[in-house]
Design a protein around this motif. Structure first.
Motif, mmCIF file in Angstrom:
data_model
loop_
_atom_site.group_PDB
_atom_site.id
_atom_site.type_symbol
_atom_site.label_atom_id
_atom_site.label_comp_id
_atom_site.label_asym_id
_atom_site.label_seq_id
_atom_site.Cartn_x
_atom_site.Cartn_y
_atom_site.Cartn_z
ATOM 1 N N GLU A 172 -20.068 24.283 -43.880
ATOM 2 C CA GLU A 172 -19.217 24.894 -42.854
ATOM 3 C C GLU A 172 -18.578 26.180 -43.357
ATOM 4 O O GLU A 172 -18.516 27.176 -42.640
ATOM 5 C CB GLU A 172 -18.126 23.913 -42.385
ATOM 6 N N ASN A 173 -18.122 26.141 -44.620
ATOM 7 C CA ASN A 173 -17.485 27.352 -45.152
ATOM 8 C C ASN A 173 -18.469 28.504 -45.302
ATOM 9 O O ASN A 173 -18.105 29.666 -45.080
ATOM 10 C CB ASN A 173 -16.764 27.039 -46.462
ATOM 11 N N TYR A 174 -19.716 28.214 -45.649
ATOM 12 C CA TYR A 174 -20.732 29.268 -45.709
ATOM 13 C C TYR A 174 -20.994 29.848 -44.316
ATOM 14 O O TYR A 174 -21.079 31.072 -44.146
ATOM 15 C CB TYR A 174 -22.053 28.729 -46.278
ATOM 16 N N LEU A 175 -21.133 28.980 -43.338
ATOM 17 C CA LEU A 175 -21.423 29.452 -41.974
ATOM 18 C C LEU A 175 -20.306 30.359 -41.469
ATOM 19 O O LEU A 175 -20.545 31.417 -40.897
ATOM 20 C CB LEU A 175 -21.584 28.263 -41.015
ATOM 21 N N LYS A 176 -19.088 29.928 -41.709
ATOM 22 C CA LYS A 176 -17.930 30.692 -41.253
ATOM 23 C C LYS A 176 -17.891 32.063 -41.930
ATOM 24 O O LYS A 176 -17.684 33.095 -41.274
ATOM 25 C CB LYS A 176 -16.654 29.912 -41.578
ATOM 26 N N ALA A 177 -18.112 32.066 -43.240
ATOM 27 C CA ALA A 177 -18.096 33.324 -43.977
ATOM 28 C C ALA A 177 -19.187 34.251 -43.458
ATOM 29 O O ALA A 177 -18.961 35.457 -43.273
ATOM 30 C CB ALA A 177 -18.283 33.058 -45.465
ATOM 31 N N ALA A 192 -4.826 26.193 -41.759
ATOM 32 C CA ALA A 192 -5.959 26.181 -40.818
ATOM 33 C C ALA A 192 -7.295 26.091 -41.560
ATOM 34 O O ALA A 192 -8.252 25.503 -41.069
ATOM 35 C CB ALA A 192 -5.930 27.426 -39.939
ATOM 36 N N GLU A 193 -7.325 26.669 -42.757
ATOM 37 C CA GLU A 193 -8.535 26.630 -43.584
ATOM 38 C C GLU A 193 -8.963 25.183 -43.859
ATOM 39 O O GLU A 193 -10.141 24.894 -44.024
ATOM 40 C CB GLU A 193 -8.241 27.373 -44.901
ATOM 41 N N GLN A 194 -7.994 24.296 -43.903
ATOM 42 C CA GLN A 194 -8.293 22.874 -44.118
ATOM 43 C C GLN A 194 -8.477 22.136 -42.793
ATOM 44 O O GLN A 194 -9.400 21.337 -42.634
ATOM 45 C CB GLN A 194 -7.158 22.214 -44.898
ATOM 46 N N VAL A 195 -7.588 22.413 -41.843
ATOM 47 C CA VAL A 195 -7.627 21.665 -40.572
ATOM 48 C C VAL A 195 -8.919 21.943 -39.798
ATOM 49 O O VAL A 195 -9.423 21.075 -39.088
ATOM 50 C CB VAL A 195 -6.385 21.998 -39.705
ATOM 51 N N GLU A 196 -9.481 23.136 -39.963
ATOM 52 C CA GLU A 196 -10.712 23.500 -39.252
ATOM 53 C C GLU A 196 -11.872 22.536 -39.507
ATOM 54 O O GLU A 196 -12.828 22.520 -38.744
ATOM 55 C CB GLU A 196 -11.152 24.915 -39.642
ATOM 56 N N HIS A 197 -11.777 21.752 -40.583
ATOM 57 C CA HIS A 197 -12.884 20.846 -40.915
ATOM 58 C C HIS A 197 -12.714 19.448 -40.332
ATOM 59 O O HIS A 197 -13.576 18.590 -40.508
ATOM 60 C CB HIS A 197 -13.061 20.764 -42.428
ATOM 61 N N ILE A 198 -11.604 19.225 -39.642
ATOM 62 C CA ILE A 198 -11.370 17.907 -39.038
ATOM 63 C C ILE A 198 -12.408 17.678 -37.937
ATOM 64 O O ILE A 198 -12.654 18.553 -37.115
ATOM 65 C CB ILE A 198 -9.940 17.835 -38.451
HETATM 66 MN MN LIG Z 1 -12.309 25.971 -44.781
#
Ligand SMILES: [Mn+2]
Ligand SMILES: [Mn+2]
Ligand SMILES: [Mn+2]
Ligand SMILES: [Mn+2]
Lengths: 218, 218
Positions: free
Chosen positions: A7-12, A99-105
């Motif tokens: 998810e973090n790769y896709l977002k970046a 939000a960086e953490q909550v976005e993965h919920i």
């Molecule tokens: Mn994140």
DNA sequence: TAAATTTGTTAGATTAATCTAACTTTATAG
DNA sequence: CTATAAAGTTAGATTAATCTAACAAATTTA
């Protein structure tokens, strides 16, 4: 299933391609602070999953599926930031890390509820657009304050490079989204601007600052 | 640093030891749905980190440090559940899954804000006590409804075995925390109770249900 | 265009968290 | 008190995500 790391790769990738167009492995590596070989192997994996187009030595591109997934994560990020500011009383400089953490919920209802309680906002606390439920973003074209001219009256609509430090600086100058700003003069030698807004008849803003403020003409 | 996986072990250990006292590897394994060899090796790791006392073939116990960490995670879980119900409009049967994820968010301020906005609640939506900032729980002794006798008037204070299904069942009977319940009669053959409460003059509750409802005498 | 620099890949190692299979210890039942 | 069952451990494999070192390709500079 898309893992937290994926998810973090896709977002970046999504964010970088909106900023700079084509994204190469090196840039992704710097953005994520992950070494290039790791990025290369993740690109192979995401390519297997049909989330990116990847060929050796070429820039990486999100597929439609990848764009949608990335958009949905960014939607969760921005809804969260908005919720933290509007409903929980955080300052706009405090919300990104959370939000960086909550976005993965993983919970459709959780973000649905945020959206409802916020009245279906179109932008986050920094003025960035919130993707819709299909992950699609409606782009609004803003101008940089730095590109305006003397006499212009503009509305502050978004900020870029939203580091906590920069946002705290804007707080000290009482610069908030929605504010009407009048450009009184521009120094030719350093491109700094003297502006007036709110209860401040005369404030000087460096060129660096003016490049980070996005405005609409009124 | 305590990883997400480690946090889930600590929490399970804390909850199980409050339910059944000593916790052995097998029970932990069933609770977490993780095979025993994995649990064994995690116990060795947590023991290294001074979070549990572990010796081969003996039950596992949390150290003081482990209890505190576990308590703080459970605090985050229960504050989250309360926030979801009180501030976001979720039903008490919907919140556990979301809280299971949110409890791992690393942000003191995020949970601090929830606590404040909720007015420093002492219990979660299921009546379970919320640990304080040191991870300490103040235990209140409740009675099971099943242990009360005919004529008793009690207040429903907490529910145990808070599965979504059970909570939905309670919803259909309009059974909520705080409700005054009068025991009209008890069937001797199956220990089911006929009770009255709210606008319901006569409801029959099975022994299984009565064992899961915790009450205070009024 | 040749050399130097930057960018990218391959190979191989590491760590965390999980699993299965095989074996051992402890508990339970005749 | 033995035999069986249950609980627990050890050994070794697997997967995801990361790293470093070495090498290769592409780009920039001279
Ligand atoms: Mn994140
Ligand atoms: Mn952000
Ligand atoms: Mn959890
Ligand atoms: Mn609960």
């Amino acid at each position: 299933m898309i893992s937290l790391a994926e998810e973090n790769y896709l977002k970046a990738l999504f964010n970088l391609s909106n900023e700079i167009g084509e994204v190469n492995v090196n840039e992704l590596s710097k953005e994520l602070k992950i070494k290039m070989p790791t990025v290369t192997s993740m690109m192979k994996k995401l390519s297997e999953k049909k989330l990116v187009y990847y060929e050796s030595y070429k820039p990486v591109k999100l597929t439609e599926k990848g764009k949608k997934e990335a958009g949905l994560i960014i939607r969760k990020h921005r809804l969260t930031e908005m919720f933290l500011v509007e409903k929980m009383g955080f300052g706009w400089e405090e919300v990104h890390e959370i939000a960086e953490q909550v976005e993965h919920i993983q919970s459709f209802n959780f973000f649905e509820k945020m959206d409802e309680l916020l009245g279906f906002p179109q932008v986050d606390p920094h003025g960035s657009p919130i993707p819709d439920k299909n992950g699609k973003i409606t782009w609004v074209e803003y101008n940089k304050l730095s590109e305006c001219k003397t006499g212009d009256i503009v509305k502050l609509s978004a900020v870029i490079h939203t580091s906590s430090d920069f946002l705290k600086f804007l707080n000290t100058r009482e610069l908030k989204l929605g504010l009407k700003i009048k450009i009184k003069s521009i120094e030719s030698f350093d491109k700094s601007m003297v502006v007036s807004y709110g209860k401040r008849p005369s404030e000087s803003l460096s060129h660096t600052v003016c490049e980070r403020l996005l405005v609409e003409h009124v």
